[in-house]
Design a protein around this motif. Structure first.
Motif, PDB file in Angstrom:
ATOM      1  N   THR A 171       0.829  -1.207   0.000  1.00  0.00           N
ATOM      2  CA  THR A 171       0.000   0.000   0.000  1.00  0.00           C
ATOM      3  C   THR A 171       0.865   1.259   0.000  1.00  0.00           C
ATOM      4  N   THR A 172       1.919   1.256   0.784  1.00  0.00           N
ATOM      5  CA  THR A 172       2.824   2.409   0.816  1.00  0.00           C
ATOM      6  C   THR A 172       3.460   2.642  -0.544  1.00  0.00           C
ATOM      7  N   THR A 173       3.894   1.573  -1.197  1.00  0.00           N
ATOM      8  CA  THR A 173       4.554   1.704  -2.503  1.00  0.00           C
ATOM      9  C   THR A 173       3.589   2.231  -3.563  1.00  0.00           C
ATOM     10  N   ILE A 174       2.353   1.746  -3.558  1.00  0.00           N
ATOM     11  CA  ILE A 174       1.387   2.175  -4.576  1.00  0.00           C
ATOM     12  C   ILE A 174       1.036   3.653  -4.404  1.00  0.00           C
ATOM     13  N   PHE A 175       0.806   4.092  -3.172  1.00  0.00           N
ATOM     14  CA  PHE A 175       0.472   5.500  -2.958  1.00  0.00           C
ATOM     15  C   PHE A 175       1.670   6.408  -3.252  1.00  0.00           C
ATOM     16  N   GLN A 176       2.873   5.947  -2.960  1.00  0.00           N
ATOM     17  CA  GLN A 176       4.054   6.748  -3.288  1.00  0.00           C
ATOM     18  C   GLN A 176       4.251   6.876  -4.792  1.00  0.00           C
ATOM     19  N   SER A 177       3.874   5.848  -5.537  1.00  0.00           N
ATOM     20  CA  SER A 177       4.046   5.894  -6.989  1.00  0.00           C
ATOM     21  C   SER A 177       2.999   6.734  -7.692  1.00  0.00           C
ATOM     22  N   LEU A 178       1.988   7.230  -6.959  1.00  0.00           N
ATOM     23  CA  LEU A 178       0.970   8.082  -7.583  1.00  0.00           C
ATOM     24  C   LEU A 178       1.517   9.455  -7.963  1.00  0.00           C
ATOM     25  N   PHE A 179       2.562   9.908  -7.265  1.00  0.00           N
ATOM     26  CA  PHE A 179       3.084  11.259  -7.463  1.00  0.00           C
ATOM     27  C   PHE A 179       4.577  11.184  -7.779  1.00  0.00           C
ATOM     28  N   PRO A 180       5.083  12.180  -8.489  1.00  0.00           N
ATOM     29  CA  PRO A 180       6.511  12.163  -8.843  1.00  0.00           C
ATOM     30  C   PRO A 180       7.396  12.322  -7.611  1.00  0.00           C
ATOM     31  N   ARG A 181       8.567  11.747  -7.716  1.00  0.00           N
ATOM     32  CA  ARG A 181       9.522  11.862  -6.619  1.00  0.00           C
ATOM     33  C   ARG A 181      10.149  13.249  -6.618  1.00  0.00           C
ATOM     34  N   ILE A 182      10.544  13.676  -5.430  1.00  0.00           N
ATOM     35  CA  ILE A 182      11.186  14.976  -5.293  1.00  0.00           C
ATOM     36  C   ILE A 182      12.569  14.778  -4.694  1.00  0.00           C
ATOM     37  N   ASN A 183      13.446  15.697  -5.035  1.00  0.00           N
ATOM     38  CA  ASN A 183      14.798  15.703  -4.490  1.00  0.00           C
ATOM     39  C   ASN A 183      14.902  16.859  -3.503  1.00  0.00           C
ATOM     40  N   PRO A 184      15.050  16.595  -2.217  1.00  0.00           N
ATOM     41  CA  PRO A 184      15.069  17.703  -1.235  1.00  0.00           C
ATOM     42  C   PRO A 184      16.190  18.704  -1.474  1.00  0.00           C
ATOM     43  N   GLN A 185      17.305  18.270  -2.100  1.00  0.00           N
ATOM     44  CA  GLN A 185      18.420  19.178  -2.304  1.00  0.00           C
ATOM     45  C   GLN A 185      18.180  20.149  -3.454  1.00  0.00           C
ATOM     46  N   THR A 186      17.406  19.739  -4.456  1.00  0.00           N
ATOM     47  CA  THR A 186      17.218  20.573  -5.647  1.00  0.00           C
ATOM     48  C   THR A 186      15.814  21.132  -5.802  1.00  0.00           C
ATOM     49  N   THR A 187      14.837  20.595  -5.099  1.00  0.00           N
ATOM     50  CA  THR A 187      13.458  21.064  -5.250  1.00  0.00           C
ATOM     51  C   THR A 187      13.249  22.352  -4.461  1.00  0.00           C
ATOM     52  N   PRO A 188      12.834  23.438  -5.106  1.00  0.00           N
ATOM     53  CA  PRO A 188      12.565  24.676  -4.349  1.00  0.00           C
ATOM     54  C   PRO A 188      11.313  24.524  -3.502  1.00  0.00           C
ATOM     55  N   LEU A 189      11.355  25.131  -2.321  1.00  0.00           N
ATOM     56  CA  LEU A 189      10.221  25.016  -1.407  1.00  0.00           C
ATOM     57  C   LEU A 189       8.976  25.705  -1.937  1.00  0.00           C
ATOM     58  N   LYS A 190       9.152  26.718  -2.770  1.00  0.00           N
ATOM     59  CA  LYS A 190       8.000  27.438  -3.288  1.00  0.00           C
ATOM     60  C   LYS A 190       7.177  26.596  -4.253  1.00  0.00           C
ATOM     61  N   SER A 191       7.780  25.530  -4.803  1.00  0.00           N
ATOM     62  CA  SER A 191       7.031  24.670  -5.720  1.00  0.00           C
ATOM     63  C   SER A 191       6.110  23.705  -4.999  1.00  0.00           C
ATOM     64  N   ILE A 192       6.277  23.543  -3.681  1.00  0.00           N
ATOM     65  CA  ILE A 192       5.418  22.651  -2.894  1.00  0.00           C
ATOM     66  C   ILE A 192       4.314  23.504  -2.290  1.00  0.00           C
ATOM     67  N   ARG A 193       3.123  23.423  -2.825  1.00  0.00           N
ATOM     68  CA  ARG A 193       2.018  24.281  -2.407  1.00  0.00           C
ATOM     69  C   ARG A 193       0.833  23.512  -1.847  1.00  0.00           C
ATOM     70  N   ARG A 194       0.860  22.198  -1.940  1.00  0.00           N
ATOM     71  CA  ARG A 194      -0.250  21.400  -1.415  1.00  0.00           C
ATOM     72  C   ARG A 194       0.306  20.195  -0.668  1.00  0.00           C
ATOM     73  N   VAL A 195      -0.538  19.638   0.189  1.00  0.00           N
ATOM     74  CA  VAL A 195      -0.187  18.459   0.977  1.00  0.00           C
ATOM     75  C   VAL A 195      -1.341  17.476   0.908  1.00  0.00           C
ATOM     76  N   LEU A 196      -1.028  16.223   0.622  1.00  0.00           N
ATOM     77  CA  LEU A 196      -2.005  15.139   0.673  1.00  0.00           C
ATOM     78  C   LEU A 196      -1.640  14.247   1.853  1.00  0.00           C
ATOM     79  N   LEU A 197      -2.521  14.186   2.823  1.00  0.00           N
ATOM     80  CA  LEU A 197      -2.273  13.450   4.059  1.00  0.00           C
ATOM     81  C   LEU A 197      -3.088  12.168   4.058  1.00  0.00           C
TER      82      LEU A 197
END
Length: 470
Positions: A171-197
């Protein structure tokens, strides 16, 4: 002169979000794509149809946001198009005969499939109606949400548990594969505008074998930390006044003797208080450090001139770090999902886990043998069909060669007929040239005239001939 037309729907150079470059820190090649579908277009009802639209909005931008389902469409139609369109996941909403709303999450092209029963749900419009200050539509949906999963894995779970550990990992793997992976070192924080909990409810003693998830969707709102609400109001009013060039928005300070009465509060307590008792954010708001994208120059004019005179053209740059408060505003929808079944294939195949049906080891072994037998029969049918297709292809090739041979023989016969017709015409000419068989046209005309005279009489024939001649 008329302006040239720019195609904006299908061309790469047009302003189409589908062809735009991916944001920094993300990979466009490996980004998953999904389709949110309602099965049984006119039978699920308006609420479930709106729920499918809301979930489709949650999955943006990597989803078919303008998908139109028809009553005649079947699941096979969508599965057939997943390959050409590059769709990796299918989210299927349906309603059973008993009235239960179901959700299936399937990975293409071979599964597995997670079956959920939607026990409770609230639409986006219900969430906005319940909020005092709902968040309007902005740029939140231009980037995918950040997935946060809580309490999915149970400590101490193993393969013999009622909810086995491999099911939690799947279940964890399937839900993680629904969205693209992010790289914390290169992803700007301003591009993260929503949260799915996704929060898993702890199992109770009465319902120990349950797997219940709470689905929540939030927007991230940030505000500058260390600045009082009054200063933010003044800043917002100044921006509004300068942008629209009109009066209004600035607080009325005419009755105050000093700005401190507005910022701190007067002796009578009618002013705004900034000591944390009122007018400030809640203490539970988190604070994060955000690195500014555009660095600022820190050298003075004299120092810059000295560097230019010395030949050093380098300019020192300072990276500004800003502290901001993070607040979550719910966008919706809400869902309470209870997992009921896990299948091995794409909405079909062997059942890997079921909430209510539990089988013994012997029953599982018999089921495995039955599936193995079905697989062997299916492979045998495929081989037989392949042999039949090859046989038909050979027969078509042989019949094609035979038809070509018959066509060639027919062409030769036509040539012989033409030659025989030529011989007959020569023979006919010879017969016409023969004196014995030569036809006398004058004799035939005389015989015909005598016969008419005999039938009609000489006088009648003369009158008829004169009328014809006239």
């Amino acid at each position: 002169m008329a302006k040239s037309r720019t195609k904006k729907r299908t061309h790469v150079g047009a302003s189409n979000p589908k062809f735009k470059a991916p944001p920094a820190g993300r990979s466009a090649v490996q980004d998953p794509k999904s389709m949110v579908i309602r099965i049984g277009a006119g039978e699920v009802g308006s609420s479930v149809s709106q729920l499918a639209k809301d979930v489709r909005q949650v999955m943006e931008p990597g989803t078919a946001s303008r998908l139109k389902e028809r009553r005649a469409n079947r699941l096979r139609d969508y599965v057939t198009m997943t390959g050409p369109l590059g769709v990796t996941h299918l989210l299927l909403f349906s309603r059973s005969d008993s009235g239960n709303t179901n959700l299936r999450i399937a990975t293409t092209p071979r599964g597995p499939t997670l079956h959920f029963r939607v026990e409770k749900y609230s639409l986006c419009k219900d969430i906005r109606r319940a909020q005092r200050h709902p968040l309007g539509g902005g740029k939140e949906y231009t980037t995918p949400p950040l997935l946060i999963m809580n309490n999915i894995s149970t400590p101490g779970a193993d393969a013999n548990s009622k909810v086995p550990k491999h099911l939690e990992s799947l279940t964890t793997t399937i839900f993680q594969s629904l969205f693209p992976r992010i790289n914390p070192q290169t992803t700007p924080l301003k591009s993260i505008r929503r949260v799915l909990l996704l929060n898993r409810e702890p199992a109770t003693e009465e319902d120990d074998g349950s797997f219940v998830l709470n689905f929540r969707h939030y927007a991230i709102v940030t505000k500058a930390a260390g600045v009082s609400k009054q200063l933010r109001r003044l800043d917002a009013a100044e921006k509004l006044f300068s942008a629209k060039n009109r009066k209004g928005g600035v607080p009325n300070l005419g009755k105050l003797e000093d700005i401190s009465e507005y910022m701190i509060g007067g002796e009578n307590g009618e002013g705004y208080v900034t000591d944390g008792t009122s007018g400030s954010e809640a203490d539970t708001d988190a604070e994060v450090e955000v690195l500014e994208d555009a660095p600022r120059r820190v050298l003075s004019s004299k120092a810059r001139a000295a560097k230019l005179e010395s030949g050093d053209k380098g300019i020192e740059v300072e990276e500004r770090v800003e502290r901001r408060r993070v607040k979550l505003v719910e966008l919706g929808p809400r869902m309470k999902l209870r997992m009921t079944k896990v299948e091995e294939g794409l909405c079909s195949g062997k059942t890997m886990w079921h909430e209510h049906i539990h089988k013994s080891k012997q029953e599982i072994k018999d089921l495995e043998n039955r599936w193995e037998q079905r697989k062997q029969e299916k492979d045998a049918r495929r081989k037989e069909q392949k042999a039949n297709v090859e046989k038909k292809q050979k027969e078509r090739a042989a019949s094609g060669a035979k038809n070509k041979k018959d066509d060639a023989a027919g062409e030769e016969e036509d040539d012989d007929d033409i030659e025989m017709n030529g011989n007959n015409s020569d023979l006919f000419e010879d017969m016409m040239e023969d004196d014995d068989n030569e036809m006398d046209s004058e004799g035939l005309a005389g015989d015909a005239e005598e016969a008419l005279n005999a039938l009609m009489g000489d006088e009648e024939w003369e009158d008829e001939r004169e009328e014809i001649a006239g």
